[in-house]
Design a protein around this motif. Structure first.
Motif, PDB file in Angstrom:
ATOM      1  N   TRP A   3      44.266 -42.550  34.538  1.00  0.00           N
ATOM      2  CA  TRP A   3      43.456 -42.253  33.058  1.00  0.00           C
ATOM      3  C   TRP A   3      44.304 -42.733  32.224  1.00  0.00           C
ATOM      4  O   TRP A   3      45.374 -42.870  32.010  1.00  0.00           O
ATOM      5  CB  TRP A   3      43.742 -40.934  32.601  1.00  0.00           C
ATOM      6  N   GLY A   4      43.486 -44.102  32.045  1.00  0.00           N
ATOM      7  CA  GLY A   4      44.449 -45.360  31.390  1.00  0.00           C
ATOM      8  C   GLY A   4      44.050 -45.736  29.450  1.00  0.00           C
ATOM      9  O   GLY A   4      43.981 -46.528  29.726  1.00  0.00           O
ATOM     10  N   TRP A   5      42.625 -45.134  29.606  1.00  0.00           N
ATOM     11  CA  TRP A   5      41.515 -45.963  28.266  1.00  0.00           C
ATOM     12  C   TRP A   5      41.515 -47.199  28.573  1.00  0.00           C
ATOM     13  O   TRP A   5      41.588 -47.938  27.575  1.00  0.00           O
ATOM     14  CB  TRP A   5      42.844 -45.893  27.128  1.00  0.00           C
ATOM     15  N   ASP A   6      41.381 -47.354  29.697  1.00  0.00           N
ATOM     16  CA  ASP A   6      40.617 -48.711  30.436  1.00  0.00           C
ATOM     17  C   ASP A   6      39.508 -48.808  29.052  1.00  0.00           C
ATOM     18  O   ASP A   6      38.669 -47.435  29.366  1.00  0.00           O
ATOM     19  CB  ASP A   6      40.959 -48.834  31.763  1.00  0.00           C
ATOM     20  N   PRO A   7      38.646 -49.656  29.062  1.00  0.00           N
ATOM     21  CA  PRO A   7      37.897 -49.511  28.251  1.00  0.00           C
ATOM     22  C   PRO A   7      36.373 -49.434  28.774  1.00  0.00           C
ATOM     23  O   PRO A   7      35.490 -48.102  28.175  1.00  0.00           O
ATOM     24  CB  PRO A   7      37.094 -51.110  28.271  1.00  0.00           C
ATOM     25  N   LYS A   8      36.102 -49.038  30.309  1.00  0.00           N
ATOM     26  CA  LYS A   8      34.733 -48.924  30.798  1.00  0.00           C
ATOM     27  C   LYS A   8      35.517 -46.995  30.973  1.00  0.00           C
ATOM     28  O   LYS A   8      34.385 -45.643  30.852  1.00  0.00           O
ATOM     29  CB  LYS A   8      35.223 -48.328  32.415  1.00  0.00           C
ATOM     30  N   GLU A   9      37.388 -46.546  31.363  1.00  0.00           N
ATOM     31  CA  GLU A   9      37.126 -45.207  30.917  1.00  0.00           C
ATOM     32  C   GLU A   9      36.815 -44.500  28.839  1.00  0.00           C
ATOM     33  O   GLU A   9      36.838 -43.312  29.582  1.00  0.00           O
ATOM     34  CB  GLU A   9      38.439 -44.854  31.293  1.00  0.00           C
ATOM     35  N   THR A  10      37.515 -45.601  28.959  1.00  0.00           N
ATOM     36  CA  THR A  10      37.530 -44.780  26.786  1.00  0.00           C
ATOM     37  C   THR A  10      35.781 -44.315  27.534  1.00  0.00           C
ATOM     38  O   THR A  10      35.454 -43.819  26.597  1.00  0.00           O
ATOM     39  CB  THR A  10      37.557 -45.829  26.352  1.00  0.00           C
ATOM     40  N   TRP A  11      35.068 -45.501  27.590  1.00  0.00           N
ATOM     41  CA  TRP A  11      33.820 -45.005  27.175  1.00  0.00           C
ATOM     42  C   TRP A  11      33.063 -43.800  27.627  1.00  0.00           C
ATOM     43  O   TRP A  11      31.525 -43.107  27.352  1.00  0.00           O
ATOM     44  CB  TRP A  11      32.261 -46.855  27.235  1.00  0.00           C
ATOM     45  N   ALA A  12      33.484 -44.156  29.143  1.00  0.00           N
ATOM     46  CA  ALA A  12      32.956 -42.320  29.604  1.00  0.00           C
ATOM     47  C   ALA A  12      33.370 -40.763  29.131  1.00  0.00           C
ATOM     48  O   ALA A  12      32.913 -40.696  29.062  1.00  0.00           O
ATOM     49  CB  ALA A  12      33.718 -43.163  31.050  1.00  0.00           C
ATOM     50  N   PHE A  13      34.674 -41.219  28.483  1.00  0.00           N
ATOM     51  CA  PHE A  13      34.952 -40.271  27.617  1.00  0.00           C
ATOM     52  C   PHE A  13      34.124 -39.906  26.410  1.00  0.00           C
ATOM     53  O   PHE A  13      33.851 -39.123  26.008  1.00  0.00           O
ATOM     54  CB  PHE A  13      36.454 -41.028  27.792  1.00  0.00           C
ATOM     55  N   ILE A  14      33.999 -41.912  25.741  1.00  0.00           N
ATOM     56  CA  ILE A  14      32.848 -41.132  24.926  1.00  0.00           C
ATOM     57  C   ILE A  14      31.294 -40.259  25.191  1.00  0.00           C
ATOM     58  O   ILE A  14      31.084 -40.062  24.604  1.00  0.00           O
ATOM     59  CB  ILE A  14      33.181 -42.140  23.694  1.00  0.00           C
TER      60      ILE A  14
END
Ligand code: HEM
Lengths: 540, 326
Positions: free
Chosen positions: B261-272
């Motif tokens: 998990w690296g808080w790339d924008p896609k990952e961040t928005w999936a988290f959101i």
């Protein structure tokens, strides 16, 4: 869904000495562990994550952060002070999730206690008036109905059953709360895994050029960029060495990459070096660390022969510029060139460097500014020569991939002539008779070496999380009761010993299919009674 | 094959358009009185009991007015049935477009945004038909569903279209299939979930006596409680799938990029999105939170999914940047 609301208020009217501090603490705790607070915190967490995607993040893309600083010189430092470029490590983001998890723990601990108690307790006695329940029916049992037989029917269907006299109480769906608790607990476990990883983990990135002479061993100094968790010391890094033997990349005619593979020799310093290969999607997994392939490129081999006839060869990785055809840029510096062999004196004004591009497939005609294809079909370097003081001795750390522009602008480093295209084997003679020869290239790869403890814990927690989530969402808590009543003797029923069975059902969570289930259950009880009677009659 | 797929997409859009028009006709003809009397009744009877329209109470002596009403009702019924039938046809054509695209590319057709939208919308329609088969009384929602399909598919065709290309090395992994198929599946259900969510919000307002613009549209919609329940069922169904796909993505990212998990924008928005949907489920389980507030959270969740799908690809660059928008 269970109708779990905010925690019930403390029993009113209980005599209590008003201790304002304690009362405040207790109230705050109750507030913090309420569902509403959890909701608000969840919401805050989502909102707080947004800047992390809008602003470039240091942990993800430090170059973009630098770019942002250049583009917004006023705003960037302000944002930086607020943690805008490290959102997920910022105080406010941490505060939100720590509060949320405190709330979570405060919420699940009492629920666990209650649930354990519920698991051990028996289904409650039937309410007096079963007809008040959402599901209710009365059936006439052909024979004297036996509560035990009814209980058996229910047990076969995996209900928890207790028989009290003429009453059968049954309950099902404890999995809902079990799953819910497992789910929330595994959230905590995931967070723990993250914490473990950041305390005890480490990682480093570097570039590795093919060839034994370029092998690297796993020490802190060997990384261009590394970060060790607070509980890791650089002496803790496991010892191993890595040599890139070969790199294989295939591309489609369109230039789109199709396949990468790095072949390496691994020496874990236990005596026998071994060969291994890895690629994108399948990292090299060593005992103590994983090695990931991040990128690749070419390192031109350049041979410079100075005016005294002494030559030096340098293999310098040129960094890819981001274009798909692997146009790369870099610098070959020869700070020790042109040392007069007579005096042995090094003249800093006579240092030489070549800066420019490497094109794996140079176009047939100019401008020679970008490569036409990612593989080496017509490899060439396009270089500009500089002579003068490279500024390497000033002690200012500079990039090995770029010339020090300050030296150029101050006139200490001067461009000689025009840029020049060199194919493999071609030689360029400079104004002072020195020469530069382009001998070919070696592949290089960029690597990330990582140790991430806590990952196994996280994986296990995620599996439990999913299982728990499904139990929690799809299981349904419900109760049924059966009460066997002797038939009213005044009703004139012909069969002696027949009885009435009254049944009631209560879904404790919203359950649209409960009516059907209840009907089936009642039918099963009735059929079982019939089957029972048939069996008995058969025997008689 | 690729051209065939493109043509099929066009046909599918046309078919959805026809379905939408028939639904609109059904809607326009729909007898408000009959519907509002009928819908709750059917709600009580339970799911899937009886064909639609069989609860029309026989009037003792039909007046001319009543005869006319009955005829209109029959026509509305017919239009509705046609709409549902055309939707089935549209879904079949749509499936054909997805499959031929996959054959043309010689891989799963989920390599870029265009293919992604194509497949997500198909999942949405297929799930809708499944819901419809179980709960025919919800048929009128088809108007909103076909509208969504027409809009999304047309957008995909006009704005996202790319030629067929093979996958990049980073995408060549069985985790690709696992991660992307589940995310598509979950997104398709979320997409469908937005239809009852929005119609619930309208209908709920209507039932509470609001008679201003968007609420009046809800006059002929099924009862609010049923819409709300459907909203929840769909979200409860797709949330674990979405959770799984995020986890699968992390496992894959560990192998491909060296970090889970690296808080790339896609990952961040999936988290959101994940957090917002978790918020929805919480809100729905909290009686002191009103159902329409909870439903708004679900709508918000879908907006974050859209943001992840379109916004992140257009506005940010990240490791997921092979989504292929030219
Ligand atoms: C890290 C924060 C949290 C996340 C991501 C989270 C997520 C979820 C999710 C996705 C559900 C839905 C699944 C289900 O219905 O069981 C759920 C349910 C639930 N959560 Fe949480 N939760 C969090 C914190 C909390 C906290 C702090 C509380 C206590 C105040 C809490 C209490 C509950 C309860 C009681 C349910 C059950 C609702 C029901 O009966 O369906 N959760 N949670």
């Amino acid at each position: 869904m269970t109708t779990v609301d905010d925690r019930p208020a403390a029993p009113a009217g209980a005599p209590r000495r008003p201790n304002p501090v304690l009362a405040l603490l207790r109230n705050s705790w109750r507030q913090l562990t309420s569902m509403r607070t959890a909701l608000v915190l969840l919401f805050l967490l989502a909102v707080a994550a947004i800047p992390g995607s809008v602003l470039p993040q240091r942990g993800v893309n430090p170059e973009q952060v630098d770019q942002y600083f250049r583009d917004h010189p006023e705003l960037a430092p302000q944002l930086d002070r607020l943690g805008g470029f490290e959102v997920f490590a910022s105080v406010w983001f941490s505060a939100i999730y720590l509060l949320l998890f405190t709330s979570l723990v405060g919420c699940i601990l009492p629920r666990m206690r209650d649930h354990l108690r519920a698991l051990r307790s028996r289904p409650p006695a039937a309410p007096k008036r079963l007809e008040r329940l959402p599901q209710h029916t009365v059936l006439e049992a052909p024979a004297a109905a036996d509560p035990e037989a009814i209980a058996a029917v229910l047990r076969r269907r995996r209900w928890r059953v207790v028989v009290r006299g003429n009453e059968v109480s049954a309950e099902k769906g404890y999995l809902k709360e079990t799953g819910n608790l497992l789910f929330h607990t595994s959230l905590v476990a995931v967070l723990l895994g993250v914490a473990l990883g950041s305390w005890f983990g480490w990682h480093g990135n570097r570039l590795l050029v093919a060839g034994e002479e370029n092998a690297f061993c796993n020490t802190r100094q060997q990384y261009a960029e590394a970060s060790l968790g607070p509980r890791v010391d650089s002496t803790d890094l496991p010892r191993f060495c890595l040599t890139l033997d070969d790199f294989d990349a295939r591309f489609l005619p369109s230039g789109q990459p199709e396949f990468y593979r790095a072949s390496v020799t691994v020496d874990e310093l236990d005596g026998t070096p071994r060969k291994a290969a890895f690629s994108v999607n399948s990292p090299l997994r060593l005992d103590s660390a994983n090695v990931y392939l991040l990128g690749h490129g070419y390192a031109p081999i350049l041979k410079y022969t100075d005016r005294y006839g002494r030559s030096q060869t340098s293999t310098v990785p040129f960094l890819t510029t981001g274009d798909a055809n692997l146009t790369s840029e870099g610098v070959a510096a020869f700070p020790d060139a042109n040392v007069d062999p007579q005096t042995g004196k090094r003249d800093p004004a006579q240092q030489i460097a070549f800066e420019g591009l490497y094109l794996p497939t140079a176009p047939e005609t100019g401008p020679f500014s970008s490569s036409q294809f990612p593989t080496e079909q017509n490899p060439a370097v396009v270089l500009v020569a500089y002579r003068g003081n490279l500024g390497l001795d000033a002690g200012i750390p500079g990039s090995v991939y770029q010339l020090d522009q300050r030296q150029v602008s101050s006139g200490k480093l001067k461009q000689i002539g025009d840029q020049r295209l060199l194919g493999v084997g071609e030689k360029w003679t400079l104004d002072d008779g020195s020469t530069l020869e382009f001998l070919g290239t070696k592949p290089y790869i960029t690597l990330s070496v990582r140790h991430a403890p806590g990952q196994t814990l996280m994986l296990v927690a995620c599996v439990v999380l999913l299982g728990g989530l499904m139990g929690s969402l799809f299981a349904r808590r419900r109760r049924v009761w059966f009460r066997v009543l002797p038939t009213d003797p005044t009703s004139g029923s012909p069969t002696s010993g027949s009885s009435l069975v009254e049944a009631g059902g209560l879904p404790r969570t919203e359950h649209p299919g409960f009516a059907d289930e209840f009907a089936q259950l009642v039918a099963a009880v009735r059929d079982d009674g019939r089957a029972d009677r048939r069996a008995r009659e058969g025997v008689e | 094959m690729a051209e065939l797929s493109d043509q099929l997409v066009t046909f599918a859009i046309l078919a959805y358009l026809v379905a939408m028009i028939s639904h609109a006709v059904e809607y326009a003809l729909g007898n408000a009185r009959a519907v509002s009397a009928k819908a709750p009744a059917r709600e009580l009877v339970g799911a899937g009991v009886g064909a639609p329209g069989d609860t029309v109470t026989a009037p003792a002596a039909p007046t001319a007015d009543e005869v006319r009403t009955a005829r209109t009702a029959r026509r509305a019924e017919l239009a509705g049935r046609i709409a549902a039938g055309v939707t089935v046809v549209a879904a079949a054509i749509h499936l054909g477009a997805v499959v031929t695209r996959g054959i043309a590319a010689d891989r799963m057709p989920w390599g870029n945004m265009y293919e992604f939208v194509l497949t997500v919308t198909w999942i949405g329609t297929a799930a809708w038909l499944a819901v419809l088969a179980k709960r025919p009384s919800l048929r009128r929602l088809g108007l909103f569903l076909s509208l969504v399909m027409v809009l999304l598919l047309a957008f995909a065709e006009l704005k996202l279209y790319v030629e067929v290309v093979p996958l990049m090395p980073a995408l060549q992994s069985y985790w690709f299939i696992i991660h992307v198929s589940t995310i598509i599946f979950a997104s398709g259900i979320f997409l469908l979930g937005i239809v009852p969510a929005v119609t619930f919000l309208m209908r709920n307002g209507y039932e509470q006596g609001r008679r201003s613009f968007p609420y009046t549209l809800a006059r002929r919609l099924p009862a609010a409680a049923g819409l709300e329940r459907l909203t929840f069922t769909l979200h409860a169904f797709s949330f674990p799938i979405f959770t799984f796909s995020v986890i699968a993505g992390a496992i894959w990212a560990e192998a491909a990029w060296g970090r889970a998990w690296g808080w790339d924008p896609k990952e961040t928005w999936a988290f959101i999105s994940w957090v917002v949907y978790a918020g929805y489920l919480h809100a729905r389980a909290t009686p002191s939170v009103k159902r329409n507030v909870a439903t708004w959270i679900a709508v918000l969740g879908f907006l974050t999914v859209l943001m992840n799908l379109f916004g992140v690809n257009f506005f940010f660059s990240g490791l997921h940047s092979y989504a292929g928008v030219e």
